[in-house]
Motif scaffolding. Structure first.
Motif, short mmCIF file in Angstrom:
data_model
loop_
_atom_site.label_atom_id
_atom_site.label_comp_id
_atom_site.label_asym_id
_atom_site.label_seq_id
_atom_site.Cartn_x
_atom_site.Cartn_y
_atom_site.Cartn_z
N GLU A 213 0.83 -1.21 0.00
CA GLU A 213 0.00 0.00 0.00
C GLU A 213 0.86 1.26 0.00
OE1 GLU A 213 -0.39 -2.57 1.92
OE2 GLU A 213 -2.34 -3.39 1.26
N GLU A 214 1.94 1.27 0.78
CA GLU A 214 2.82 2.43 0.83
C GLU A 214 3.52 2.64 -0.51
OE1 GLU A 214 3.98 2.27 5.59
OE2 GLU A 214 5.39 1.57 4.07
N ILE A 215 3.95 1.54 -1.16
CA ILE A 215 4.59 1.66 -2.47
C ILE A 215 3.61 2.19 -3.50
CG2 ILE A 215 5.67 0.36 -4.34
CD1 ILE A 215 6.79 -1.52 -2.20
N GLU A 217 0.95 4.08 -2.94
CA GLU A 217 0.68 5.50 -2.66
C GLU A 217 1.81 6.38 -3.18
OE1 GLU A 217 0.05 5.89 1.48
OE2 GLU A 217 -1.91 4.87 1.48
N GLN A 218 3.05 5.92 -3.04
CA GLN A 218 4.18 6.71 -3.54
C GLN A 218 4.15 6.80 -5.06
OE1 GLN A 218 8.01 5.11 -2.62
NE2 GLN A 218 9.12 6.94 -3.30
N GLU A 219 3.83 5.67 -5.73
CA GLU A 219 3.75 5.69 -7.19
C GLU A 219 2.64 6.64 -7.67
OE1 GLU A 219 3.20 1.66 -8.30
OE2 GLU A 219 5.31 1.09 -8.01
N GLU A 220 1.51 6.62 -6.97
CA GLU A 220 0.42 7.52 -7.34
C GLU A 220 0.84 8.98 -7.18
OE1 GLU A 220 -2.53 7.01 -8.64
OE2 GLU A 220 -2.22 4.84 -8.79
N GLU A 221 1.58 9.27 -6.12
CA GLU A 221 2.04 10.63 -5.90
C GLU A 221 3.03 11.07 -6.97
OE1 GLU A 221 1.79 14.21 -4.02
OE2 GLU A 221 0.65 12.37 -3.56
N VAL A 222 3.90 10.14 -7.40
CA VAL A 222 4.86 10.45 -8.47
C VAL A 222 4.13 10.74 -9.77
CG1 VAL A 222 6.70 9.48 -9.90
CG2 VAL A 222 6.78 9.20 -7.42
#
Length: 361
Positions: A213-215, A217-222
């Protein structure tokens, strides 16, 4: 002869009555002229029927320091919390009468401590006959807002500007959230992120290992940041700019006005008086004006459409009218032949606005 003597007695008898009436009138006029200024005082204005100077025990020539000193002394004496019935100096006083005197003292001080109010009050004492003028002056000053109107206007403009910026920022975020879900832009942003090495997943071990989930979320933010950087949104959903809010527009209005006037004078001189040829920038401006579009609306058009307008020489009014009529005819043909338009017209006829239908599954 007897009758003549009676008339002479009657005439002589009338003289004392006439003299007595004139004497009474003179006394009345003298009494009216000698009335003090306080006779013009009425309830509801300043200290009512009391003279504010007499309430504080000061003269009309007293300065602010003397007025403040007298007020403090009387306020300490008649303050409801300090009042002690039966003590020396309070003979015949009750708590209610002390409270009434304290309010009168406070009113007198409020009247005399302000220079403008004191000037109006002195004018009332000197001109008690101007009854309605005193009422108007008193209540105008009482009902006038204590805060400067300019401050109120400034705060209102600032509040509107903050609301504007927040609204535009919300619209911009809504547009970005929508574009993140569009496959076309999402795939392009993903490819750019991979090329820049932002989505390369390195193997993480131990305590530094992140969850899926954290990975994600980071990809979505990028992806979101890349779309924000690369996308060029025009119109109502464009990125908010501080120079567009009301406060900045009002501050920069003199600059905008001066710029426009100089530009307009240059336009008249170059293209009306000197008959110069239009440049590309001037042609685009005339096309936008003929189409009655704002700058942001015209900027949202594709470059190919703008180039087509230039090729058709739409800055000329006659050419634009021909182009507009062609567009209207093409739209009519499209609406008549397009299946979607046919379905839309059929729906408007059978189940459009003004008609409620219920479909039973």
């Amino acid at each position: 002869m007897a009758a003549g003597m009676e008339r002479s007695r009657g005439g002589r008898a009338g003289c004392p009555r006439t003299g007595k009436s004139w004497w009474r009138l003179a006394v009345l006029l003298l009494s009216v002229s000698s009335l003090p200024a306080a006779s013009g005082l009425v309830e509801g204005l300043y200290c009512g029927t009391e003279v504010c100077y007499d309430v504080l025990g000061v003269s009309r020539e007293a300065v602010k320091l003397d007025i403040a000193r007298a007020y403090r002394q009387l306020a300490r004496r008649y303050h409801p919390d300090r009042f002690r019935r039966g003590e020396p100096g309070y003979e015949g006083e009750t708590r209610e009468s002390a409270h009434t005197k304290f309010l009168l003292i406070a009113t007198a001080y409020e009247t005399l401590k302000d220079e403008d109010t004191r000037r109006d009050y002195d004018y009332m004492l000197d001109h008690p006959e101007e009854y309605y003028q005193h009422y108007y002056t008193y209540y105008r000053r009482q009902l006038t807002p204590k805060v400067d109107v300019r401050i109120v206007i400034l705060v209102t403009i600032c509040a509107i500007s903050i609301f504007q910026f927040y609204s535009w920022h919300s619209s911009y975020n809504e547009a970005i959230n929508y574009l993140v879900t569009v496959p076309k832009y999402r795939i392009q942003a993903t490819e750019i992120a991979k090329q820049q090495g932002l989505l390369n997943r390195s193997k993480e071990k131990g305590k530094n290992r992140r969850s899926k989930e954290e990975i994600r979320e980071q990809e979505e933010e990028v992806i979101r940041d890349i779309i924000k950087t690369k996308i060029d949104i025009k119109g109502g959903y464009q990125k908010p700019n501080l120079s567009d809010i009301l406060l900045c527009q009002m501050v920069l209005f003199p600059y905008y006005l001066t710029t426009y006037l100089s530009w307009y004078a240059s336009w008249i001189y170059r293209f009306t008086l000197c008959r110069e040829e239009y440049g590309e920038e001037e042609k685009v401006y005339l096309i936008r004006r003929n189409m009655k579009m704002s700058q942001s609306q015209f900027d949202s058009l594709e470059e190919s459409s703008k180039q087509t307008f230039l090729e058709k020489r739409l800055w000329i009014k006659d050419n634009y009218e021909v182009h507009r009529k062609q567009q209207e005819e093409e739209m009519k043909v499209k609406m008549a032949t397009d299946p979607r338009m046919k379905r839309y017209r059929r729906w408007m006829k059978n189940e459009g606005p003004g008609r409620l239908t219920f479909i039973d599954d």
